[in-house]
Motif scaffolding. Structure first.
Motif, PDB file in Angstrom:
ATOM      1  N   ASP A  80      -8.095  26.657 -27.196  1.00 38.39           N
ATOM      2  CA  ASP A  80      -6.824  25.946 -27.015  1.00 38.39           C
ATOM      3  C   ASP A  80      -6.769  24.892 -26.032  1.00 38.39           C
ATOM      4  OD1 ASP A  80      -5.675  28.756 -27.143  1.00 38.39           O
ATOM      5  OD2 ASP A  80      -5.956  29.241 -25.254  1.00 38.39           O
ATOM      6  N   VAL A  81      -7.385  24.393 -25.381  1.00 39.02           N
ATOM      7  CA  VAL A  81      -7.416  23.048 -25.360  1.00 39.02           C
ATOM      8  C   VAL A  81      -8.804  22.518 -25.178  1.00 39.02           C
ATOM      9  CG1 VAL A  81      -7.410  21.065 -23.382  1.00 39.02           C
ATOM     10  CG2 VAL A  81      -5.715  23.053 -23.428  1.00 39.02           C
ATOM     11  N   ARG A 104      -5.924  17.804 -28.053  1.00 40.44           N
ATOM     12  CA  ARG A 104      -4.924  19.199 -28.567  1.00 40.44           C
ATOM     13  C   ARG A 104      -5.088  18.945 -29.203  1.00 40.44           C
ATOM     14  NH1 ARG A 104      -3.199  23.407 -25.731  1.00 40.44           N
ATOM     15  NH2 ARG A 104      -2.928  23.519 -23.299  1.00 40.44           N
TER      16      ARG A 104
END
Length: 213
Positions: A180-181, A204
């Motif tokens: 996700d990150v 990101r």
């Protein structure tokens, strides 16, 4: 395809913003100051083109934040004539930055729609990559290896082994790693099997997609 004095002024403001965030490589700053980023975006986003933000483009992808582009490019330490592999051509903005630095750019894009748009668009602006390829970035481009540097412009859940294998000795791979990150990661090839790894903070990105076409 207009680039006005207003656009040029906004670009210089953008250069000041990313300089204030810590980008020091003059060649990279000059490239950002020169490339008409607004032409890489939908005309409805013109007002946003010179803000330090990512924006949506075709095929559910984004044009990266200028600071991120500058940060990754600075880590690559590109010299004129370097052979560079870019994974994720996207809008072609990062490709244009690499061309401005005098690199021989090989770029792979797996979204057919984006590939078609960008491969027609870049030459119109005078940016000629050595090769733009529609294909799977996870595999790299073995037939053109080794590369002086490789940049991945999408979040990779893991580091694809072919990319490490296709680096020249002394070559640099810049890749955002994570689900996700992502953590911006630099690999420097020190020997046939030896790599030095350094991590630089969180970013990101849209995910790096394997070839599903």
């Amino acid at each position: 395809m207009k680039d006005t004095f207003k656009h040029k002024g906004l670009r210089q403001q953008l250069v000041s913003v990313i300089k204030a965030k810590g980008i020091t490589n003059e060649a990279v700053l000059t490239a950002i100051g020169k490339i008409p980023r607004h032409l890489f975006m939908d005309s409805s986003f013109l007002d946003h083109a010179y803000q330090d933000k990512a924006f949506p483009i075709a095929a559910n992808q984004t044009i990266s934040q200028p600071y991120t582009v500058a940060f990754q490019t600075e880590l690559m330490q590109v010299k004129k004539g370097d052979k560079v592999l870019e994974i994720g051509t996207g809008s072609g903005y990062q490709t244009a930055v690499l061309c401005e630095l005098g690199a021989k750019v090989f770029s792979i894009e797996r979204q057919q729609e984006l590939f078609k748009i960008t491969s027609r668009f870049l030459p119109k602006l005078g940016y000629r990559a050595k090769k733009l390829i529609f294909g799977d970035g996870y595999k790299g481009l073995k037939e053109e290896a080794p590369f002086d540097s490789i940049i991945v412009t999408a979040g990779a859940p893991f580091v694809p082994k072919p990319l490490l294998a296709q680096l020249a000795i002394g070559g640099r791979l810049v890749i955002p790693v994570g689900e996700d990150v992502q953590t911006m990661t630099l690999f420097v090839r020190k020997g046939p099997k030896e790599f030095e790894k350094t991590e630089f903070g969180e970013f990101r990105f849209v995910p790096l997609l394997e070839d599903k076409n």
